[in-house]
Design a protein around this motif. Structure first.
Motif, PDB file in Angstrom:
ATOM      1  N   ILE A 270       0.801  -1.159   0.043  1.00 31.09           N
ATOM      2  CA  ILE A 270       0.116  -0.157   0.146  1.00 31.09           C
ATOM      3  C   ILE A 270       0.871   1.119  -0.065  1.00 31.09           C
ATOM      4  O   ILE A 270       2.195   1.290   0.297  1.00 31.09           O
ATOM      5  N   ASP A 271       0.274   2.222  -0.673  1.00 25.19           N
ATOM      6  CA  ASP A 271       1.177   3.591  -0.427  1.00 25.19           C
ATOM      7  C   ASP A 271       0.868   4.714   0.558  1.00 25.19           C
ATOM      8  O   ASP A 271       0.332   5.617   0.288  1.00 25.19           O
ATOM      9  N   THR A 272       1.311   4.197   1.596  1.00 28.00           N
ATOM     10  CA  THR A 272       1.135   4.983   2.868  1.00 28.00           C
ATOM     11  C   THR A 272       2.495   5.987   3.119  1.00 28.00           C
ATOM     12  O   THR A 272       2.315   7.200   3.228  1.00 28.00           O
ATOM     13  N   GLU A 273       3.513   5.492   2.095  1.00 25.96           N
ATOM     14  CA  GLU A 273       4.658   6.591   2.252  1.00 25.96           C
ATOM     15  C   GLU A 273       4.595   7.684   1.813  1.00 25.96           C
ATOM     16  O   GLU A 273       5.116   8.753   2.320  1.00 25.96           O
ATOM     17  N   THR A 274       3.770   7.747   0.525  1.00 26.53           N
ATOM     18  CA  THR A 274       3.658   9.267  -0.223  1.00 26.53           C
ATOM     19  C   THR A 274       2.865   9.982   0.944  1.00 26.53           C
ATOM     20  O   THR A 274       3.408  11.266   0.975  1.00 26.53           O
ATOM     21  N   LEU A 275       1.939   9.462   1.590  1.00 25.05           N
ATOM     22  CA  LEU A 275       0.927  10.312   2.392  1.00 25.05           C
ATOM     23  C   LEU A 275       1.797  10.804   3.739  1.00 25.05           C
ATOM     24  O   LEU A 275       2.020  12.180   4.067  1.00 25.05           O
ATOM     25  N   TYR A 276       2.520   9.908   4.353  1.00 25.52           N
ATOM     26  CA  TYR A 276       3.367  10.231   5.632  1.00 25.52           C
ATOM     27  C   TYR A 276       4.421  11.086   5.171  1.00 25.52           C
ATOM     28  O   TYR A 276       4.741  12.045   5.781  1.00 25.52           O
ATOM     29  N   GLY A 277       4.945  10.765   3.651  1.00 26.19           N
ATOM     30  CA  GLY A 277       6.075  11.856   3.389  1.00 26.19           C
ATOM     31  C   GLY A 277       5.735  13.116   3.279  1.00 26.19           C
ATOM     32  O   GLY A 277       6.270  14.054   3.771  1.00 26.19           O
ATOM     33  N   GLU A 278       4.534  13.318   2.817  1.00 23.73           N
ATOM     34  CA  GLU A 278       4.056  14.803   2.320  1.00 23.73           C
ATOM     35  C   GLU A 278       3.717  15.471   3.813  1.00 23.73           C
ATOM     36  O   GLU A 278       4.142  16.765   4.068  1.00 23.73           O
ATOM     37  N   VAL A 279       3.040  14.798   4.627  1.00 25.28           N
ATOM     38  CA  VAL A 279       2.464  15.378   5.822  1.00 25.28           C
ATOM     39  C   VAL A 279       3.982  15.639   6.574  1.00 25.28           C
ATOM     40  O   VAL A 279       4.052  16.835   7.336  1.00 25.28           O
ATOM     41  N   SER A 280       4.757  14.568   6.895  1.00 22.35           N
ATOM     42  CA  SER A 280       5.830  14.746   7.671  1.00 22.35           C
ATOM     43  C   SER A 280       6.832  15.833   7.125  1.00 22.35           C
ATOM     44  O   SER A 280       7.403  16.598   8.175  1.00 22.35           O
ATOM     45  N   LEU A 281       6.971  15.670   5.959  1.00 20.67           N
ATOM     46  CA  LEU A 281       7.915  16.756   5.725  1.00 20.67           C
ATOM     47  C   LEU A 281       7.432  18.098   5.681  1.00 20.67           C
ATOM     48  O   LEU A 281       8.186  19.094   5.783  1.00 20.67           O
ATOM     49  N   ALA A 282       6.058  18.432   5.627  1.00 22.05           N
ATOM     50  CA  ALA A 282       5.688  19.532   5.650  1.00 22.05           C
ATOM     51  C   ALA A 282       5.811  20.293   7.168  1.00 22.05           C
ATOM     52  O   ALA A 282       6.192  21.331   7.499  1.00 22.05           O
TER      53      ALA A 282
END
Length: 221
Positions: free
Chosen positions: A14-26
């Motif tokens: 599953i692609d949770t990495e994209t979501l976590y990456g966007e939110v965490s990087l912000a």
């Protein structure tokens, strides 16, 4: 054919990495870590337990993180997961074609792990054989979660095959004495990711689940 195939979850099924990456990087940028890029985030955080990732962010920040730092990230990601989270294309078809024994071994804590597999409609493919680093002493890149999964499934490490999208995950599988294939399906820079996974010890790297059954079929037990 391996006796047991062990699947990482985030960034693999599953692609949770994209979501976590966007939110965490912000959130990191809001702290003042404005020089952090998505590559920095991927290299530092992806593939390890989130609690360890928070320690890395705190060290880079140079002081204690706000008390609500983790919770704000978790709350925003949870909202987005409900509407945006999807299984990677071809997962169900590939697993059906392969058959055999399989399980999940992830850095994600057990309750969110099961929730995410349920949201994406994949939990029936693995339940109850779903294992988390929260069940062992050390997370990836240590081998603990993979050895735990193999033990629970009654498999010998040398008879297991792992599929992983992260360098810590590949290193953990290798440390467990298992063969491991790298996966770059959600990577924003596939050539770079493929090179890093191969360097970490992946015996092959794929970027699409359409390639997975053929690769597995070609491996000797």
């Amino acid at each position: 054919m391996p006796d047991l195939i062990i699947y990482d979850c985030d960034g693999t099924l599953i692609d949770t990495e994209t979501l976590y990456g966007e939110v965490s990087l912000a959130a990191c940028h809001a702290l003042g870590l404005t020089d952090w890029s998505i590559d920095h985030y991927v290299d530092s955080i992806v593939g390890i337990p989130w609690s360890d990732g928070v320690k890395i962010i705190e060290a880079a920040h140079g002081r204690a993180l706000p008390a609500d730092f983790e919770q704000k990230i978790e709350d925003e990601v949870a909202l987005r997961l409900e509407t945006e989270l999807r299984a990677l294309p071809g997962v169900r078809e590939a697993l059906g074609a392969i058959g055999g024994r399989r399980c999940v071994a992830s850095s994600t804590s057990l309750d969110p792990l099961r929730r995410n597999l349920a949201i994406t409609g994949l939990i029936d493919l693995f339940d109850p054989h779903i294992f988390s680093a929260s069940q062992v002493a050390r997370g990836k890149p240590h081998p603990d979660v993979f050895l735990h999964a193999a033990s629970e499934m009654g498999a010998q490490p040398q008879d297991c095959l792992v599929i992983e999208d992260s360098v810590p995950g590949v290193r953990a599988a290798r440390a467990a004495g298992m063969r491991v294939v790298g996966f770059t399906g959600v990577s924003h820079d596939k050539p770079r990711s493929a090179a890093r996974l191969a360097e970490a010890g992946a015996l092959a790297v794929i970027d699409d689940f359409g390639q997975w059954p053929g690769l597995v079929a070609g491996l000797k037990a």
